[in-house]
Write a protein that holds these residues in place. Sequence first.
Motif, PDB file in Angstrom:
ATOM      1  N   SER A  32     118.128 -31.184  48.280  1.00  0.00           N
ATOM      2  CA  SER A  32     118.210 -30.097  49.335  1.00  0.00           C
ATOM      3  C   SER A  32     116.699 -30.240  50.061  1.00  0.00           C
ATOM      4  CB  SER A  32     118.167 -28.745  48.608  1.00  0.00           C
ATOM      5  OG  SER A  32     117.130 -28.726  47.660  1.00  0.00           O
ATOM      6  N   SER A  33     115.823 -30.687  49.421  1.00  0.00           N
ATOM      7  CA  SER A  33     114.428 -30.984  50.013  1.00  0.00           C
ATOM      8  C   SER A  33     114.120 -32.057  50.906  1.00  0.00           C
ATOM      9  CB  SER A  33     113.228 -30.707  49.085  1.00  0.00           C
ATOM     10  OG  SER A  33     113.453 -31.965  48.125  1.00  0.00           O
ATOM     11  N   GLY A  34     114.980 -33.122  50.580  1.00  0.00           N
ATOM     12  CA  GLY A  34     114.944 -34.348  50.905  1.00  0.00           C
ATOM     13  C   GLY A  34     113.583 -35.259  50.563  1.00  0.00           C
ATOM     14  N   ALA A  35     113.224 -36.402  51.064  1.00  0.00           N
ATOM     15  CA  ALA A  35     112.150 -37.258  50.892  1.00  0.00           C
ATOM     16  C   ALA A  35     112.021 -38.381  51.392  1.00  0.00           C
ATOM     17  CB  ALA A  35     112.176 -37.638  49.260  1.00  0.00           C
ATOM     18  N   ILE A  36     110.478 -38.578  51.541  1.00  0.00           N
ATOM     19  CA  ILE A  36     110.303 -39.940  52.052  1.00  0.00           C
ATOM     20  C   ILE A  36     109.836 -40.991  51.024  1.00  0.00           C
ATOM     21  CG2 ILE A  36     108.626 -41.284  53.386  1.00  0.00           C
ATOM     22  CD1 ILE A  36     108.400 -38.746  55.052  1.00  0.00           C
ATOM     23  N   ARG A  37     110.504 -42.136  50.761  1.00  0.00           N
ATOM     24  CA  ARG A  37     110.241 -42.890  49.650  1.00  0.00           C
ATOM     25  C   ARG A  37     110.267 -44.443  50.426  1.00  0.00           C
ATOM     26  NH1 ARG A  37     109.248 -39.145  47.270  1.00  0.00           N
ATOM     27  NH2 ARG A  37     110.170 -38.336  45.351  1.00  0.00           N
ATOM     28  N   ILE A  83      92.183 -35.595  74.487  1.00  0.00           N
ATOM     29  CA  ILE A  83      92.838 -36.607  73.697  1.00  0.00           C
ATOM     30  C   ILE A  83      94.042 -36.023  72.826  1.00  0.00           C
ATOM     31  CG2 ILE A  83      92.459 -38.163  71.715  1.00  0.00           C
ATOM     32  CD1 ILE A  83      89.271 -38.020  72.764  1.00  0.00           C
ATOM     33  N   GLN A  84      95.257 -36.740  73.204  1.00  0.00           N
ATOM     34  CA  GLN A  84      96.391 -36.187  72.549  1.00  0.00           C
ATOM     35  C   GLN A  84      96.851 -37.014  71.321  1.00  0.00           C
ATOM     36  OE1 GLN A  84      98.104 -33.263  73.488  1.00  0.00           O
ATOM     37  NE2 GLN A  84      97.198 -32.829  75.446  1.00  0.00           N
ATOM     38  N   ILE A  85      96.970 -36.737  70.252  1.00  0.00           N
ATOM     39  CA  ILE A  85      97.557 -37.541  69.285  1.00  0.00           C
ATOM     40  C   ILE A  85      98.995 -36.973  69.206  1.00  0.00           C
ATOM     41  CG2 ILE A  85      97.438 -38.236  66.631  1.00  0.00           C
ATOM     42  CD1 ILE A  85      94.611 -36.952  67.000  1.00  0.00           C
ATOM     43  N   VAL A  86     100.014 -37.868  69.184  1.00  0.00           N
ATOM     44  CA  VAL A  86     101.297 -37.433  69.283  1.00  0.00           C
ATOM     45  C   VAL A  86     102.195 -38.723  68.262  1.00  0.00           C
ATOM     46  CG1 VAL A  86     101.347 -36.467  71.387  1.00  0.00           C
ATOM     47  CG2 VAL A  86     101.970 -38.905  71.438  1.00  0.00           C
ATOM     48  N   ASP A  87     103.421 -38.035  68.013  1.00  0.00           N
ATOM     49  CA  ASP A  87     104.242 -39.153  67.179  1.00  0.00           C
ATOM     50  C   ASP A  87     104.728 -40.110  68.011  1.00  0.00           C
ATOM     51  OD1 ASP A  87     104.416 -37.767  64.561  1.00  0.00           O
ATOM     52  OD2 ASP A  87     105.983 -36.288  65.571  1.00  0.00           O
ATOM     53  N   VAL A  91     118.279 -35.753  53.387  1.00  0.00           N
ATOM     54  CA  VAL A  91     117.964 -36.962  53.734  1.00  0.00           C
ATOM     55  C   VAL A  91     116.781 -37.619  53.184  1.00  0.00           C
ATOM     56  CG1 VAL A  91     117.109 -38.593  55.825  1.00  0.00           C
ATOM     57  CG2 VAL A  91     118.902 -36.450  56.179  1.00  0.00           C
ATOM     58  N   VAL A  92     116.917 -38.830  52.705  1.00  0.00           N
ATOM     59  CA  VAL A  92     115.752 -39.776  52.165  1.00  0.00           C
ATOM     60  C   VAL A  92     115.770 -40.959  52.994  1.00  0.00           C
ATOM     61  CG1 VAL A  92     117.266 -41.094  50.747  1.00  0.00           C
ATOM     62  CG2 VAL A  92     114.921 -41.143  50.170  1.00  0.00           C
ATOM     63  N   LYS A  93     114.405 -41.203  53.572  1.00  0.00           N
ATOM     64  CA  LYS A  93     114.016 -42.456  54.425  1.00  0.00           C
ATOM     65  C   LYS A  93     112.867 -42.841  53.859  1.00  0.00           C
ATOM     66  CE  LYS A  93     112.347 -38.459  57.457  1.00  0.00           C
ATOM     67  NZ  LYS A  93     112.711 -37.725  58.677  1.00  0.00           N
ATOM     68  N   GLY A  94     112.592 -44.143  54.617  1.00  0.00           N
ATOM     69  CA  GLY A  94     111.153 -44.940  54.283  1.00  0.00           C
ATOM     70  C   GLY A  94     111.252 -46.112  54.870  1.00  0.00           C
ATOM     71  N   TYR A  95     110.448 -47.161  54.416  1.00  0.00           N
ATOM     72  CA  TYR A  95     110.309 -48.627  54.596  1.00  0.00           C
ATOM     73  C   TYR A  95     110.090 -49.444  53.743  1.00  0.00           C
ATOM     74  CZ  TYR A  95     105.409 -47.370  54.474  1.00  0.00           C
ATOM     75  OH  TYR A  95     104.276 -47.189  53.920  1.00  0.00           O
ATOM     76  N   LEU A  96     110.358 -50.773  53.761  1.00  0.00           N
ATOM     77  CA  LEU A  96     110.267 -51.788  52.812  1.00  0.00           C
ATOM     78  C   LEU A  96     109.282 -52.658  53.575  1.00  0.00           C
ATOM     79  CD1 LEU A  96     110.863 -53.307  50.295  1.00  0.00           C
ATOM     80  CD2 LEU A  96     113.003 -54.226  51.358  1.00  0.00           C
ATOM     81  N   ARG A  97     108.350 -53.118  52.783  1.00  0.00           N
ATOM     82  CA  ARG A  97     107.375 -53.949  53.282  1.00  0.00           C
ATOM     83  C   ARG A  97     106.674 -55.074  52.135  1.00  0.00           C
ATOM     84  NH1 ARG A  97     102.436 -49.902  54.942  1.00  0.00           N
ATOM     85  NH2 ARG A  97     102.015 -49.188  52.615  1.00  0.00           N
ATOM     86  N   ASN A  98     106.255 -55.829  52.646  1.00  0.00           N
ATOM     87  CA  ASN A  98     105.720 -56.993  51.551  1.00  0.00           C
ATOM     88  C   ASN A  98     103.859 -56.186  51.499  1.00  0.00           C
ATOM     89  OD1 ASN A  98     104.096 -58.011  53.585  1.00  0.00           O
ATOM     90  ND2 ASN A  98     105.093 -59.971  53.611  1.00  0.00           N
ATOM     91  N   ALA A  99     103.237 -57.389  50.773  1.00  0.00           N
ATOM     92  CA  ALA A  99     101.980 -56.812  50.289  1.00  0.00           C
ATOM     93  C   ALA A  99     101.050 -56.899  51.479  1.00  0.00           C
ATOM     94  CB  ALA A  99     101.384 -57.769  49.096  1.00  0.00           C
ATOM     95  N   SER A 102     105.833 -45.522  60.903  1.00  0.00           N
ATOM     96  CA  SER A 102     105.681 -44.209  61.408  1.00  0.00           C
ATOM     97  C   SER A 102     105.796 -43.193  60.565  1.00  0.00           C
ATOM     98  CB  SER A 102     106.789 -43.605  62.467  1.00  0.00           C
ATOM     99  OG  SER A 102     107.865 -43.542  61.919  1.00  0.00           O
ATOM    100  N   VAL A 103     104.982 -42.027  60.902  1.00  0.00           N
ATOM    101  CA  VAL A 103     104.845 -40.906  59.749  1.00  0.00           C
ATOM    102  C   VAL A 103     106.078 -39.858  60.284  1.00  0.00           C
ATOM    103  CG1 VAL A 103     103.464 -39.060  58.763  1.00  0.00           C
ATOM    104  CG2 VAL A 103     102.456 -41.226  59.602  1.00  0.00           C
ATOM    105  N   GLU A 104     106.772 -39.696  59.356  1.00  0.00           N
ATOM    106  CA  GLU A 104     107.936 -38.744  59.329  1.00  0.00           C
ATOM    107  C   GLU A 104     107.942 -37.529  58.508  1.00  0.00           C
ATOM    108  OE1 GLU A 104     111.531 -40.798  60.459  1.00  0.00           O
ATOM    109  OE2 GLU A 104     110.860 -42.294  59.340  1.00  0.00           O
ATOM    110  N   GLU A 105     108.801 -36.604  59.153  1.00  0.00           N
ATOM    111  CA  GLU A 105     108.828 -35.296  58.470  1.00  0.00           C
ATOM    112  C   GLU A 105     109.855 -35.046  57.568  1.00  0.00           C
ATOM    113  OE1 GLU A 105     106.380 -32.965  58.784  1.00  0.00           O
ATOM    114  OE2 GLU A 105     105.501 -33.915  60.335  1.00  0.00           O
ATOM    115  N   LEU A 106     109.869 -34.280  56.509  1.00  0.00           N
ATOM    116  CA  LEU A 106     111.077 -34.329  55.685  1.00  0.00           C
ATOM    117  C   LEU A 106     112.206 -33.716  56.246  1.00  0.00           C
ATOM    118  CD1 LEU A 106     109.020 -33.167  52.252  1.00  0.00           C
ATOM    119  CD2 LEU A 106     109.996 -35.366  52.656  1.00  0.00           C
ATOM    120  N   GLU A 107     113.305 -34.196  55.724  1.00  0.00           N
ATOM    121  CA  GLU A 107     114.379 -33.569  56.209  1.00  0.00           C
ATOM    122  C   GLU A 107     115.595 -33.232  55.085  1.00  0.00           C
ATOM    123  OE1 GLU A 107     116.628 -35.587  59.537  1.00  0.00           O
ATOM    124  OE2 GLU A 107     115.010 -37.003  59.368  1.00  0.00           O
ATOM    125  N   PRO A 108     116.216 -31.815  54.942  1.00  0.00           N
ATOM    126  CA  PRO A 108     116.899 -31.717  54.043  1.00  0.00           C
ATOM    127  C   PRO A 108     118.384 -32.675  53.868  1.00  0.00           C
ATOM    128  CG  PRO A 108     116.362 -29.763  55.210  1.00  0.00           C
ATOM    129  CD  PRO A 108     115.977 -30.893  56.112  1.00  0.00           C
TER     130      PRO A 108
END
Length: 481
Positions: free
Chosen positions: A347-352, A222-226, A266-274, A258-264
Amino acid sequence: MKIVIINPGFRKDVKDPVGEFEGELAFDLYASDNGTIKETQAYVLEIQTPHGTVVSKPIKYKKPMTAEGTSTTAPAPSPAPAPAPAPAPAPTPTPTPAPSPAPAEGPTIRVFFKGQELSFSDAKPVIKDGSTLVPFRKLFETLGFTVKWIDTGATQQAIGTKDGLTIELTINGTTAKVNGNPVGMEVPAQIINGSTLVPLRFVAENTGYKVSYSTDGNVAKIQIVDAGVVTSPAPTPGPTPVPAPTPEPEPTPTPVPSVEELEPYVVKGYLRNAQGNLIPGVTIYADNQLFYDSNIGGVTDENGYYRIELSHIPTSWIMSTTFSREYNGKEQRFYLRSDVDQPFAGSSGAIRNFTLKDIVGHIEIHPDFWSFDDSLPTFQMNDLEVTLPPVGQLFDGSAGKIITTHADVLPTGGHGVNKILLGRYKISAIWKPEGHAPMPMLLRIKGTGKFVQSLEFDFHNPLGAPSIYINEFEAKLDSQK
């Protein structure tokens, strides 16, 4: 003979063809860990040819997974490696109320996360009723969750939390919760030989990963991949005894972030409702804290995602957004800070991530003191009982509930009712002074219309102020009562 394999892995939610061939072909059919073909159930096989679609007679699986029934349209196949011979086709399969439990012994199960094999020391993965169950703590922590175990005596729950995502699994319960929303499962989490095991595919796919299954002899891998975008989970229907000739098109599912890795830088993420629905077309701002009024913007795409490349300057950043959405024909403006409302170094980046939830407003009530007779008790605002039944769905999509409360002092000054979920309501009021019979009040929206016993209203943004939703009413005693 020529065979081209198009879909080597069986995927229950995708109707891809499994291959093309010329001449005669013999093959083995087996069920993977999605649980859609089980012992004692029946299925039919469709093969598309240049001359049309060939459909086999119903084939029924006996215990232990021995096929009963053969195709009526193809010549007798070459001997297959399976030891059990196929008996004569059954004219009509006999349905069985429920599948029997899976045998105690099964294949050796190896689980890989991004190519790295996981080691299970306390308990081993098992396949039960067609689903792979694995130790819950090892799986949750591998996927980056903080885990919690709750045992109230009556119920036991395994809970994982990460980056605004919460998955709750109740032992022996076939309904889980993903961010508070109920989602059905075929096989529940359960305690086996003292260890808590949870369905691997359900947890991984609700975390934004893709799961694939393959076998090699007596070893299941069983493979769990991105996965960039995966479909939201839905209860898997059982196999259909006779498939429709032309299946209806399925609606496009809402993607799960999706679950993403931090990038120097770079800030990224998503906007959703309740409800977890992703919101496109909204500008997200990264505001640096070194220079005044200096920010960089990025727009959420059709899947609700954004990605902003930050300037290479030694500063920290904070995330926010301001945007408009229509509700009941009115434009409402919203101001949001990210779910994790903390500055981060570029410099560390973030997921927000951002979630549009818990949107509330308030009403102000202005009494007409001239409508109260001198013979009556002195009017006090906290003696005014206000009833607010919702009209239709609230802004967050919920049905809401009837609010019955007393007017009180508002944080912004004046009197009224605070923290009302954004929506359309009908308002009525009764004055209940101590030691006196209740007396109905008449109401109107401030400065407009006639006084009535009840009326419907919406909230609005005064002067376009984002995230401030109010309405104002005038109230007077109903002198005819």
